[in-house]
Design a protein around this motif. Structure first.
Motif, short mmCIF file in Angstrom:
data_model
loop_
_atom_site.label_atom_id
_atom_site.label_comp_id
_atom_site.label_asym_id
_atom_site.label_seq_id
_atom_site.Cartn_x
_atom_site.Cartn_y
_atom_site.Cartn_z
N UNK A 99 3.01 5.68 -2.87
CA UNK A 99 4.12 5.28 -3.67
C UNK A 99 4.61 3.79 -3.21
N UNK A 100 4.73 2.87 -4.21
CA UNK A 100 5.22 1.48 -3.88
C UNK A 100 6.49 1.58 -4.44
N UNK B 147 -2.49 2.80 -12.05
CA UNK B 147 -1.16 3.33 -11.70
C UNK B 147 -1.13 4.68 -12.38
N UNK B 148 -0.61 5.70 -11.51
CA UNK B 148 -0.50 7.31 -11.96
C UNK B 148 0.88 7.31 -12.80
N UNK B 149 1.94 6.85 -12.23
CA UNK B 149 3.26 7.01 -13.09
C UNK B 149 4.36 5.79 -12.62
N UNK B 150 5.19 5.38 -13.14
CA UNK B 150 6.23 4.40 -13.06
C UNK B 150 7.47 5.16 -12.97
N UNK B 151 8.41 4.83 -12.25
CA UNK B 151 9.60 5.53 -12.24
C UNK B 151 10.91 4.67 -12.31
N UNK C 119 0.53 4.59 -7.02
CA UNK C 119 -0.98 3.86 -7.04
C UNK C 119 -1.92 4.86 -6.89
N UNK C 120 -3.06 4.83 -7.42
CA UNK C 120 -4.04 5.70 -7.46
C UNK C 120 -4.85 5.45 -6.25
N UNK C 121 -5.57 6.11 -5.48
CA UNK C 121 -6.03 5.85 -4.20
C UNK C 121 -5.35 6.05 -2.63
N UNK C 122 -4.06 6.50 -3.11
CA UNK C 122 -3.10 7.00 -1.73
C UNK C 122 -2.75 5.69 -0.59
N UNK C 123 -2.79 6.43 0.44
CA UNK C 123 -2.59 5.39 1.65
C UNK C 123 -3.20 4.22 1.72
N UNK C 124 -4.64 4.42 1.66
CA UNK C 124 -5.52 3.04 1.85
C UNK C 124 -5.13 1.71 0.89
N UNK D 59 6.81 -12.68 -11.08
CA UNK D 59 6.95 -11.15 -10.57
C UNK D 59 5.63 -10.46 -10.79
N UNK D 60 5.30 -10.43 -12.38
CA UNK D 60 4.45 -9.79 -12.94
C UNK D 60 3.15 -10.15 -12.50
N UNK D 61 3.01 -11.55 -12.44
CA UNK D 61 1.68 -12.08 -12.31
C UNK D 61 1.27 -11.79 -10.80
N UNK D 62 2.14 -11.85 -9.72
CA UNK D 62 1.69 -11.36 -8.42
C UNK D 62 1.65 -9.83 -8.31
N UNK D 63 2.35 -8.89 -9.06
CA UNK D 63 1.97 -7.49 -8.84
C UNK D 63 0.58 -7.38 -9.36
N UNK D 64 0.41 -8.08 -10.71
CA UNK D 64 -0.80 -7.96 -11.38
C UNK D 64 -2.02 -8.33 -10.84
N UNK D 65 -2.12 -9.47 -9.93
CA UNK D 65 -3.17 -9.72 -9.28
C UNK D 65 -3.19 -8.85 -8.04
N UNK D 66 -2.38 -8.24 -7.43
CA UNK D 66 -2.63 -7.29 -6.37
C UNK D 66 -3.09 -5.86 -6.64
N UNK D 67 -2.67 -5.75 -8.20
CA UNK D 67 -3.15 -4.46 -8.68
C UNK D 67 -4.75 -4.33 -8.81
#
Ligand SMILES: *Cc1c(COP(=O)(O)O)cnc(C)c1O
Length: 385
Positions: free
Chosen positions: A364-365, A277-281, A309-314, A377-385
């Motif tokens: 951007x997500x 993750x580059x930054x959080x807002x 996210x690092x890595x752009x569109x894809x 919520x964190x667990x789902x986002x964490x595994x997707x990261x």
């Protein structure tokens, strides 16, 4: 009776002879006149009362009475969608030859109204950047009538100083119209800073459960008289069913927003320490560039968190496909957490330069933080990261 939670619950329509505790649903197109003189007086606006549901209905009036109390405005009109509210809040005051100054970061359909629909009637606009407030005053022309803005913006979460914008608007005798959908009256009251018109998409946090499409226009009595005239005769009336649902929704707005905001702040703080993750807002995160302003004009930080996210569109698209619990849907402000990748969906038709101008980078997500348990919520986002 003057506390937010109490007004949201207790400002009920008058009880009928049935002594109901919860307001009944008034599914009726029209209302009966008791005598010819009453009909005449109602149509002449000499007395207040219901005539026809396109004009008014007890369920919609109850919803609006609560919204006015919560937003600190004198009067309001309920509409069938947030966009009907945005449109009415503009065209009730603008005519051919007028000019509108608007923040560039506006909701997609609002952008279509400003750039494609209003110009058909000779209403021009100038878009300005939230990051360059020094450019706003010189954009005001002799024919400028209104300033329109959203704060925080969607999805960039950039803020505009409402006190400054209101002073600018007043100095030039303009109508300041703020779309307050992102914060709800629980977090921010634009009228307290001097906004003349406050609009909402009630579809989002106000319903908060993804059930209805609705909106409202709120403001000073003399201005709302113009909006009511336009609404009554052009017909974007809210269904009484939805007015009833929304009035019930407001009863729980404060407790829901407390938890949405707590979950969002918790999520944003946690995301800052995650990999890729580059930054959080998030407005109430100390790393937000306008943290001091967010603390001044927003009571809590809201339910929306964005991150790059690092890595752009894809990588953005891959992240969405890996989510197991979070919904991928074009809404926000629901009990269910929702993830969106604006660059490949809502803003895919723009060039990447146009996207960057409104703060939408390729990775951007946007998360609309729901009311599920924060650890899930964190667990789902964490595994997707
Ligand atoms: C969703 C939204 C709207 C439009 O509201 P609808 O109820 O979908 O018509 C307008 N402004 C903002 C900021 C929104 O998020």
């Amino acid at each position: 009776m003057n506390h937010f939670e109490t007004q949201a619950i207790r400002l009920q329509a008058e009880r009928t002879h049935n002594r109901e505790h919860s307001t009944p649903l008034y599914l009726t197109s029209s209302f009966v006149f008791e005598e010819a003189e009453q009909a005449r007086a109602l149509f002449a606006d000499e007395v207040e009362g219901n005539i026809y549901t396109r004009f008014s209905n007890p369920n919609n009036s109850e919803f609006i009475a609560k919204m006015c109390a919560l937003e600190h405005t004198q009067d309001g009109v309920a509409t069938a969608s947030g966009m009907a509210a945005m449109f009415l809040g503009m065209v009730s005051f603008l005519k051919a030859g007028d000019h509108l100054v608007a923040s560039r970061s506006v909701f997609g359909s609002t952008h279509q109204i400003i750039t494609k629909i209003l110009p058909r009637w000779g209403i021009t606009h100038t878009y300005l950047d939230t990051a360059k407030p020094e450019t706003w005053e010189s954009a005001i022309q002799p024919n400028t009538k209104m300033i329109f803005a959203e704060t925080p913006s969607n999805p960039a979460l950039d803020l505009i100083d409402l006190e400054w914008l209101s002073a600018l608007s007043k100095k030039h005798g303009l109508i300041l119209h703020i779309d307050n959908c992102f914060t709800t009256p629980y977090l921010q009251n634009p009228a307290d800073f001097g906004a003349d018109i406050v609009t909402h998409s009630a579809t989002k946090w106000i319903d908060g459960q993804g059930r209805v499409i609705a909106g409202c226009v709120l403001g000073r009595q003399d201005l709302i008289a113009e909006v009511r005239f336009m609404a009554r005769h052009t017909g974007p009336a809210l269904s009484p069913m939805n007015g009833w649902i929304l009035s019930k929704s407001l009863e729980t707005l404060a407790v829901r927003m407390d938890r949405h905001c707590q979950n969002a702040l918790d999520l944003a703080t946690w995301l800052e320490h995650q990999p890729n993750i580059k930054y959080v807002k998030y407005p109430h995160l100390p790393t937000h560039p306008q943290y001091a302003l967010a603390k001044k004009q927003m009571r809590l930080g809201g339910g929306i968190v964005t991150f790059e996210l690092e890595g752009g569109l894809a990588h953005g698209r891959a992240f969405l496909d890996k989510l197991k619990m979070l919904s991928h849907t074009a809404n926000l402000g629901d009990t269910r957490s929702i993830a969106t990748h604006p660059a490949s969906t809502t803003h895919a038709k723009l060039t990447s330069e146009e996207r960057l101008a409104v703060g939408i980078t390729d990775g951007l997500i946007r998360i609309s933080t729901g009311l599920e348990h924060i650890e899930d919520i964190k667990a789902d986002i964490g595994q997707a990261l």
